[in-house]
Design an enzyme around this catalytic site. Structure first.
Site, PDB file in Angstrom:
ATOM      1  N   ARG A 193      28.608  50.732 -48.218  1.00 25.52           N
ATOM      2  CA  ARG A 193      28.228  51.542 -47.119  1.00 25.52           C
ATOM      3  C   ARG A 193      27.251  52.665 -47.226  1.00 25.52           C
ATOM      4  O   ARG A 193      26.563  53.175 -46.134  1.00 25.52           O
ATOM      5  CB  ARG A 193      29.755  52.603 -46.770  1.00 25.52           C
TER       6      ARG A 193
ATOM      7  N   GLU B  59      40.404  55.234 -62.158  1.00 27.55           N
ATOM      8  CA  GLU B  59      41.623  55.708 -62.423  1.00 27.55           C
ATOM      9  C   GLU B  59      42.469  54.860 -63.550  1.00 27.55           C
ATOM     10  O   GLU B  59      42.753  55.425 -64.373  1.00 27.55           O
ATOM     11  CB  GLU B  59      42.776  55.763 -61.094  1.00 27.55           C
TER      12      GLU B  59
END
Lengths: 172, 172
Positions: free
Chosen positions: A59, A96
């Site tokens: 993006r 994470e």
């Protein structure tokens, strides 16, 4: 005047439960709103030295190329592993769970250059920090980072340190 | 006048032995050459009806957004599975071994619209054909496809049928 926020769509529970995803496709789909976002990024970054714009896959490609054109400089892609065909530098960063990696061509920025790193959104700052480190590894300077959206409720500042971060829309 | 070919770098044996990869990063990295490529794409497609530009992830994002701005229309991303957060339509296509899939938001193009499908390069035509079929599934028309590079020694025409294909550089 175009309110950019009207063109960002909240998608609850994407990509996983509890996350509200900021969907930028309505912004891209509206010629006037997309142009306004680029004009404002260019204005927000008008005081910043810029020999090239570095955009993060994928993006960051959407806003980075348009900003590079607006500033009349070249565009440099930072990509996921194995996508860039020439000699690369590479940087791992933590997620994470586990790690990920980004790459940049080793001839993409030159020693002494000042570049702006661009993505649509900053959340954890993991990819953005890795992109900055790639630029710095090649002897160039990140004069600023530019985002359409900053999720300020996520502690991205811990990763980015005192780097200059600019954003058009801030949440949290 | 800028010779775009001078900004395309041949990388032998990428991504696998026997393939000569066309590296567009030197073109992106040169502000004048990148702008020239967009100006010429716009010129090459100036006679074509265009309500939106559809760009294919992820190198199609680089040229598609810039072309959309040049034509003053919205931009629609076609992405790999699981990346688009809203309701999608999806299309499978065959690879040399196995299959792959692309998606588009179901509200991204409207019935009756004319769109241009953009990517950096056409080789087998698999992804480009799938992108066209997504547009057509939503009741819109692909007025043309635009590429910087066409590898004419690969029989992409078999897949694309009689769709209108324009390209700036042709090899083979």
């Amino acid at each position: 005047m175009t309110n950019l926020e009207d063109y960002i769509r909240d998608i609850p529970d994407f990509p996983k439960p509890g996350i509200v995803f900021k969907d930028i496709t309505p912004l891209l789909g509206d010629a006037k709103a997309f142009r306004a976002s680029i004009d404002r990024l260019a204005e927000e970054l008008s005081d910043v030295a810029c020999d090239a714009v570095v955009g993060i896959e994928s993006r960051g490609f959407l806003f980075g190329t348009a900003l590079a054109m607006a500033k009349d400089v070249g565009f440099v892609p930072v990509r996921k592993p194995g996508k860039l065909p020439y000699d690369t530098v590479s940087r791992e960063y933590s997620l994470e769970y586990g790690t990920d990696r980004v790459e940049m061509h080793s001839d993409a920025v030159k020693k002494g250059q000042s570049v702006i790193v661009v993505d649509d959104l900053i959340a954890t700052g993991g990819t953005a920090t890795a992109a900055c480190e790639l630029v710095e590894q090649l002897g160039a300077t990140v004069s600023a980072l530019g985002f359409v959206i900053a999720l300020d409720f996520i502690p991205w500042r811990e990763r980015l340190g005192d780097r200059d971060v600019r954003a058009l829309l801030r949440y949290g």
